[in-house]
Design an enzyme around this catalytic site. Structure first.
Site, short mmCIF file in Angstrom:
data_model
loop_
_atom_site.label_atom_id
_atom_site.label_comp_id
_atom_site.label_asym_id
_atom_site.label_seq_id
_atom_site.Cartn_x
_atom_site.Cartn_y
_atom_site.Cartn_z
N ASP A 104 -10.80 2.05 -3.49
CA ASP A 104 -11.39 1.81 -2.17
C ASP A 104 -12.92 1.87 -2.23
O ASP A 104 -13.58 1.51 -1.26
CB ASP A 104 -10.88 2.84 -1.16
N ASP A 154 0.83 -1.21 0.00
CA ASP A 154 0.00 0.00 0.00
C ASP A 154 0.87 1.27 0.00
O ASP A 154 2.09 1.24 0.30
CB ASP A 154 -0.90 -0.03 1.25
C1 DGJ Z 1 -5.90 1.76 1.89
C2 DGJ Z 1 -6.32 0.56 1.10
O1 DGJ Z 1 -6.81 0.93 -0.13
C3 DGJ Z 1 -7.33 -0.23 1.90
O2 DGJ Z 1 -7.78 -1.33 1.15
C4 DGJ Z 1 -6.70 -0.67 3.19
O3 DGJ Z 1 -5.65 -1.56 2.93
C5 DGJ Z 1 -6.19 0.54 3.95
N1 DGJ Z 1 -5.34 1.36 3.14
C6 DGJ Z 1 -5.46 0.12 5.19
O4 DGJ Z 1 -4.89 1.17 5.82
#
Ligand code: DGJ
Length: 746
Positions: free
Chosen positions: A551, A481
């Site tokens: 997301d 991430d």
């Molecule tokens: C952002 C990601 O897009 C989410 O799926 C998740 O992993 C969060 N970060 C966790 O902090």
């Protein structure tokens, strides 16, 4: 050979299966662009651009008296600077005399089979030399001693050409300073084109936006030291009336994850100059004597069969010649991710309870998301301290991994390796390891700082600490991430006159880290993520063959996001999950059926608390997993056809009423037709769905997911009938917002 040089006519023809890209060498000096057009076997010169006098058009000094043409009124292959072409230049390099003038003249060329890798940068690659041929053309600016090499790779079976540029300081002493260098410059004749781009924001990524070109500049860029949610590093020029299946589309996609620019300049004579490359904002690169700089690559795709052919060309090229590793060719497992199920609030019991239910439904991979390390119970601490939080997971990561494997599930873990929390042991030990500018406060984003990946000691540390975890815990999947845009992009180890190199060096560092880890751990399936799709670019796909799309997992909002993504990126890389309702991002309630059928357009999974479901909902999930296993090879590796006029219905930042697509396996034995109604209407009109890409002489049997509402189940029809006559459906309430039909060849 797909590259021919006619030494008599001084013309290079770069031939893809249906196009010719023409480069003209004028007077053995000036490299002019001749057009990117339908394929020609030969070039007579009849269609060369006339060279005649133009007011206010300076004539190059070495042509004076013989010609009256100006560089300003020609299509150039690499635009000069400060010597008579007043449009956007391809290079700005400050020489010893302090000027940025540049006039590159031809010095030679080489044609060879295959393709060379670009040092330190991600790029497309050949599997055998017969995949593609390459051409390098040298242009020297004698006054500054700067040599530019234009590198082209022409794919033999795809309508794609890749380009990058190498800049070399040929002086025996003294440095020059590169301030701008475009990876590709392409002058189109005329300006009756639309420019199409993929724009958005966090949770609203890659919506298709288009506009007609107008005189002057238009373009997109990212200054975020990341390719960004806001603008994907992609543009296309299309005819005014290009559709999914007809008309021209010229795609440009930068294989780079940092700040970029993509511009089109329509000039006084209606030429349209397309340029793409590293954003000159906050960029500078000193080249000492003999030193070289390599730009990232631009992947250019030609289509005379609409946007669909352009997309399928990108998909094939990226699946076979960009993504690497064994997973890039394998069917991807169905995921359960605990993020939206638990957020930071979990322990071993909760995780295993979720895993047990997931396994029973046929889910194959458990992903432990954020919050398993340091003392991270919210997003205010511990990034950088990749050590288990034993309060939450008492047996440690290894016990979780072993427990998942004992249950017959694969195991994946979340990391954010480019970040550090001020409240972390790593930051306390090495405050200078975060990007910063001396004397300025550091700006926080999501309470975190960005590690200085331009430093080798930092990237070595990350390689080592992640390698230790990957070697001691049996990890099958990593979610990588990146949750903020870097600011104060400076480094302690870089001199004050080179601070503007840090943004690019950050990415060279990241690419080195990822290269080291995927090489050392070839069995791990890596998924990139940046708060969803904030770095959904071909640079990242070179290392990690799938990416978290957004997301926003709402099935309705996803139509625009997934359809936009599909314009360039293959379904094998598009990670899609079913999540809870009301949706956590926009509060919308959609049916489980619609969420499942929408997510089945990519690599599939769930991100919700399965233990809150009733038995009948779990039965549905089980059925979805069974269905997905039957179609996933087709979905992930087949040919995609978007089958409604999605782009016409979709206004910027909005979604279309209906998204519909067909994916056909390469052997045409199976096809999957999906439709998602985003604004279901009562008593709705009939929609006609015409299948695409089938074997017209073969017979197919239809299977509908769910209720046999229209009587299609088990019906047999020829490919020809399905494609020409199609099938009718209306948005009947029993469909619950979507439709998924499988056609199997019999
Ligand atoms: C952002 C990601 O897009 C989410 O799926 C998740 O992993 C969060 N970060 C966790 O902090």
């Amino acid at each position: 050979m797909s590259i021919h040089f006619n030494s008599e006519k001084k013309v290079f023809l770069l031939n893809t299966p249906s196009s010719s890209y023409v480069i003209r060498l004028f007077e053995d000096k000036y490299l002019l662009h001749g057009g990117w057009i339908s394929r020609l076997e030969d070039w007579s010169g009849i269609c060369e651009l006339p060279m005649h006098d133009r007011p206010f058009g300076p004539v190059p000094n070495d042509l004076h008296g013989r010609y009256s043409f100006s560089l300003d009124s020609q299509m150039m292959e690499f635009a000069t600077t400060g010597v008579g072409d007043f449009r956007n230049s391809s290079i700005e390099v400050k020489g010893k005399d302090g000027s940025i003038a540049f006039c590159g003249k031809y010095k030679g060329h080489r044609i060879y089979e295959g393709k060379k890798n670009i040092p330190e940068l991600p790029s497309t690659f050949v599997n055998t030399n017969s995949d593609a041929d390459s051409l390098e053309i040298d242009l020297l600016d004698e006054s500054s001693g700067v040599l530019v090499t234009l590198v082209y790779t022409v794919w033999n079976e795809l309508d794609a050409i890749c380009r990058h540029v190498v800049v070399k300081n040929t002086n025996s002493e003294g440095s020059v300073c590169l301030q701008k260098i475009m990876s590709a410059t392409l002058d189109f004749m005329g300006s009756r084109y639309k420019m199409l781009q993929l724009s958005g924001a966090w949770a609203r990524e890659r919506h298709v936006v288009e506009r007609k070109l107008v005189p002057g500049y238009q373009g997109i860029e990212s200054r975020r030291c990341a390719s960004s949610h806001q603008q994907n590093p992609f543009i296309a020029l299309t005819d005014y009336n290009t559709t999914e299946e007809t008309g021209h589309a010229f795609g440009f996609n930068l294989v780079y994850s940092g700040s970029f620019t993509a511009q089109v300049e329509v000039d006084q004579y209606s030429f349209s100059r397309v340029q793409m490359g590293i954003n000159p904002f906050n960029f500078e690169w000193n080249l000492g004597a003999g030193e070289e700089f390599y730009t990232p690559e631009v992947v250019m795709v030609y289509s005379d069969q609409g946007l669909g052919h352009m997309s399928r060309t990108y998909h094939d090229l990226y699946r076979n010649n960009l993504c690497r590793g064994k997973w890039s060719k394998m069917e991807r497992p169905i995921v359960i991710n605990n993020w939206e199920a638990t957020y930071f609030d979990f322990n071993e019991e909760k995780l295993f309870a979720l895993a047990d239910t997931a396994k029973k439904q046929g889910i194959e991979l458990f992903v432990l998301d954020d919050g398993w390390f340091g003392k991270r119970n919210d997003d205010r601490s511990s990034l950088g301290d990749w050590v288990e939080n034993r309060d939450k997971i008492k047996g440690g990561l290894k016990a979780i991994a072993d427990g998942m494997h004992a249950r017959g599930l694969k195991f994946g873990v979340w990391f954010e390796p480019e970040m550090v929390s001020p409240d972390s042991n790593l930051y306390r030990a090495h405050p200078d390891w975060a990007l910063h500018i001396d004397g300025r406060p550091q700006t926080l984003g999501r309470n975190q700082l960005v590690l200085d990946y331009s430093r080798k000691d930092v990237t070595d540390y990350i390689i080592e600490s992640l390698s230790t975890i990957f070697s001691t815990v049996d990890i099958d999947y990593v979610k990588w991430d990146f949750n903020r845009s870097p600011t104060e992009i400076g480094s302690s180890l870089v001199s004050s006159d080179s601070q503007m190199t840090v943004g690019h060096k950050f990415y060279l560092g990241l690419y080195r880290v990822m290269e080291a880890l995927i090489t050392k751990f070839p069995n791990i399936l890596f998924e990139s993520c940046s708060g969803g799709g904030g770095r959904y670019d071909p640079g990242m796909f070179h290392y990690m063959s799938q990416a978290w799309t957004s997301d926003d997992t709402d099935a309705v909002a996803r139509v625009a996001i997934q359809m936009g993504s599909s314009l360039v990126y293959p379904a094998s890389g598009m990670s899609c999950h079913v999540s809870a309702v009301p949706n956590h991002q926009n509060g919308r309630v959609t049916s489980l059926k619609q969420r499942g059928e929408c997510a089945m357009a990519g690599t599939f999974g769930y991100e919700l608390d399965l233990n809150k479901f009733s038995q009948s909902e779990l039965d549905q999930i089980k059925a979805q997993c069974e269905l997905y296993k039957k179609i996933r090879k087709t979905v992930q590796y087949g040919d995609l056809y978007r089958i409604n006029d999605i782009w016409e219905e979709m206004s910027p930042a909005d979604v279309c009423k209906l998204g519909a697509w067909v994916i056909v396996s390469k052997d045409k034995k199976q096809a999957v037709l999906s439709a998602v109604w985003t604004t279901p209407e009562a008593n709705s009109e009939f929609n006609l769905f015409k299948w695409k890409g089938l074997d017209e002489n073969a017979k197919y049997v239809l299977h509908i997911n769910g209720e046999n509402l229209f009587g299609w189940e088990g019906k047999i029809a020829t490919g020809k009938e399905l494609m020409n006559a199609g099938i009718f459906a209306s948005c009947h309430p029993h469909l619950l917002g979507s439709l998924l039909v499988v056609a199997d060849k019999i």
